[in-house]
Design an enzyme around this catalytic site. Structure first.
Site, mmCIF file in Angstrom:
data_model
loop_
_atom_site.group_PDB
_atom_site.id
_atom_site.type_symbol
_atom_site.label_atom_id
_atom_site.label_comp_id
_atom_site.label_asym_id
_atom_site.label_seq_id
_atom_site.Cartn_x
_atom_site.Cartn_y
_atom_site.Cartn_z
ATOM 1 N N HIS A 260 0.829 -1.202 0.000
ATOM 2 C CA HIS A 260 0.000 0.000 0.000
ATOM 3 C C HIS A 260 0.868 1.259 0.000
ATOM 4 O O HIS A 260 0.698 2.154 -0.838
ATOM 5 C CB HIS A 260 -0.916 -0.028 1.234
ATOM 6 C CG HIS A 260 -1.797 1.176 1.383
ATOM 7 N ND1 HIS A 260 -3.103 1.195 0.966
ATOM 8 C CD2 HIS A 260 -1.552 2.406 1.915
ATOM 9 C CE1 HIS A 260 -3.632 2.379 1.226
ATOM 10 N NE2 HIS A 260 -2.710 3.136 1.806
ATOM 11 N N GLU A 261 1.802 1.327 0.945
ATOM 12 C CA GLU A 261 2.641 2.521 1.053
ATOM 13 C C GLU A 261 3.575 2.659 -0.150
ATOM 14 O O GLU A 261 3.949 3.777 -0.529
ATOM 15 C CB GLU A 261 3.439 2.489 2.355
ATOM 16 C CG GLU A 261 2.599 2.463 3.626
ATOM 17 C CD GLU A 261 1.630 3.628 3.760
ATOM 18 O OE1 GLU A 261 1.881 4.702 3.144
ATOM 19 O OE2 GLU A 261 0.608 3.486 4.447
ATOM 20 N N HIS A 264 1.876 4.773 -2.705
ATOM 21 C CA HIS A 264 2.066 6.199 -2.414
ATOM 22 C C HIS A 264 3.446 6.653 -2.881
ATOM 23 O O HIS A 264 3.606 7.708 -3.506
ATOM 24 C CB HIS A 264 1.956 6.439 -0.905
ATOM 25 C CG HIS A 264 0.564 6.500 -0.374
ATOM 26 N ND1 HIS A 264 -0.391 7.365 -0.870
ATOM 27 C CD2 HIS A 264 -0.030 5.833 0.662
ATOM 28 C CE1 HIS A 264 -1.519 7.205 -0.187
ATOM 29 N NE2 HIS A 264 -1.328 6.295 0.742
ATOM 30 N N GLU A 290 -4.304 8.483 -2.706
ATOM 31 C CA GLU A 290 -4.807 7.231 -2.163
ATOM 32 C C GLU A 290 -5.184 6.260 -3.273
ATOM 33 O O GLU A 290 -5.098 5.041 -3.098
ATOM 34 C CB GLU A 290 -6.008 7.492 -1.260
ATOM 35 C CG GLU A 290 -6.371 6.352 -0.336
ATOM 36 C CD GLU A 290 -5.276 6.011 0.664
ATOM 37 O OE1 GLU A 290 -5.248 4.857 1.137
ATOM 38 O OE2 GLU A 290 -4.440 6.882 0.981
#
Length: 491
Positions: A260-261, A264, A290
């Site tokens: 997920h990160e 980003h 996001e």
């Protein structure tokens, strides 16, 4: 030239923000607890310096003169984005910025110890101070922009988004999400499921995470991975810092958190270098940001084709076990089960957590809800959306998130907006390049290239709605998100 003077001025501001970002990262990852007061003062000073940089009296004349210069189309957009940042900064008096920074630093630091102790009474006065100052800021912004207080807070994170559109999207979602949750739970009730058996040493989990980050194209020459109480992506494009947290009894959560990160981070690392240090070169919005993390986690990371690539990596780092079978991992990563914790929520129940927070923070900022009544409202909505109670359980209820501790109201809708945007991007990639399964297996770089061309390199040259329509060939729609969930969970 006045435009050149503005560019130089905003690049200096970027350098101050760079320092603030790294100091904030250190505060959350490596700083000894005894350094918090001094760090809070230092960050407060940096916040004031940034604010003063944006309130420089020369800017008014520079903007007026630059508007008369012969600028390229992209320079014109850059000028407009600088002016928007300047406008937003001049709304708030410096003293309010200082007070909010100090109050937020105190509240956030205390939250780290008060939450584990379930200490709502200790947290409340600190939070009331942050809320009071945030309301003042929201009112000042709203008066200046002609918006309601809460819409003025949304504007900071998702420019152009308004409560009427959020109410429409969330209202539509409420018509089918509860039924979908029930249908999927019923379908999954008879499925066999094996949980990976630990322990999973933190150092091995970190090594696995680094390998997966490499697979996803993370540039370690311009970033790193660390540990924090709440996973986040920080720093600047040239030096991206991502964090996660590890549980030695559960390897699945930290791994997906890293994926997920990394989404980003790849967005930050992929922003156009020619616009670096300027507002136009930054991420378009928190919802678009996001969308990249959720694209990596949900559209890619939990896709059966990607899980087939993860399975042998897990075996290499932790040894073979039946739970690492790709089909079992796919069932693990698509398990739907309502729970109390947002960051641990599955893909289908997650929007319910966001709608709960949206309704609460909207009413807090607009003055229809007081801080002391927050736990009761939280429990009511949690029971209404997910059939769960948090009465007396503040740690797993209204104390679970870090966002409100520093006054980040208006941020939460970005999470579900990101999921909607990500699904629309995945649908466009499928239409333009072919099925994701085939791309993940044979040509994952084509996916990253599409994201780079249509999202990352666009930075803030377009508003969010135009960005999505240009990339996806259609305006913002909830339909691809609904279709994605149905195809993945009810094939």
């Amino acid at each position: 030239m006045s435009y050149s003077a503005l560019v130089s001025h905003f690049q200096q501001l970027h350098h101050l923000q760079h320092l603030s970002a790294i100091c904030g990262w250190d505060q959350a990852t490596m700083m000894p607890a005894g350094g918090n007061d001094a760090r809070g003062q230092a960050l407060s000073t940096l916040a004031v310096l940034c604010h003063q940089q944006l309130q420089d009296p020369r800017l008014d004349d520079w903007f007026a003169a630059a508007g008369q210069e012969c600028l390229s189309a992209q320079q014109g957009v850059s000028l407009a984005e600088m002016k928007r940042a300047w406008r937003d900064a001049t709304i708030l008096p410096t003293e309010l910025v200082r007070q909010l920074s100090l109050a937020g630093s105190r509240c956030e630091h205390a939250w780290r110890s008060l939450r584990p102790d379930n200490d709502w009474a200790g947290f409340l006065p600190l939070f009331e101070e942050v809320l009071n100052l945030s309301r003042q800021a929201a009112q000042a912004r709203g008066d200046a922009l002609g918006l309601s207080p809460y819409n003025s807070m949304i504007e900071q994170y998702e420019p152009g988004m308004r409560t009427h559109e959020l109410d429409r999207l969330f209202g539509e979602m409420k018509t089918w999400l509860p039924g979908l949750i029930q249908d999927v739970q019923e379908k999954q009730r008879g499925e066999s499921l094996l949980a990976p058996v630990g322990p999973f040493a933190t150092d091995k989990q970190r090594s696995l995470g680094l390998e997966v980050m490499t697979l996803l194209g993370f540039d370690f020459n311009h970033g790193r991975l660390d540990i924090s109480a709440h996973p986040f992506c920080g720093g600047v494009s040239e030096d991206v810092r991502i964090t996660t947290r590890y549980d030695e009894q559960d390897v699945t959560q930290a791994l997906m958190g890293i994926i997920h990160e990394t989404g980003h981070a790849r967005y930050e690392q992929g922003l156009p270098p020619q616009w670096r240090g300027l507002p136009v070169g930054q991420a378009r919005s928190m919802g678009v940001h996001e969308s990249q993390s959720l694209f990596f986690e949900m559209q890619l990371g939990r896709h059966p084709a990607f899980i087939k690539r993860l399975a042998p990596l897990l075996e290499r780092h932790f040894g073979a076990q039946a739970a690492f079978d790709p089909d079992n991992l796919a069932r693990l990563y698509t398990r739907v089960e309502p729970g109390l914790i947002r960051v641990d929520a599955d893909e289908i129940t997650y929007p319910a957590h966001i709608m709960l927070r949206y309704e609460i923070e909207r009413d807090l900022i607009n003055g229809r809800l007081e801080a002391r009544d927050l736990p009761e409202r939280w429990d009511q909505l949690m029971q209404g959306y997910l059939g769960l109670s948090t009465r007396g359980d503040y740690r797993n209820g209204c104390l679970q998130d870090i966002h409100w501790t520093d006054g980040s109201f208006g941020y939460f809708p970005s999470y579900t907006l990101g999921a909607i945007y990500a699904a629309q991007q995945a649908a466009a990639i499928t239409e333009q390049l072919g099925p994701l399964a085939s791309l993940i297996t044979r040509d994952p770089e084509s996916i990253f290239h599409w994201l780079s061309e249509h999202i990352w390199q666009q930075a803030s040259l377009l508003d969010t709605h135009s960005l999505l329509e240009q990339a996806c060939g259609a305006p913002l729609s909830l339909a691809p998100f609904k279709s994605h969930l149905e195809q993945r969970y009810l094939p």
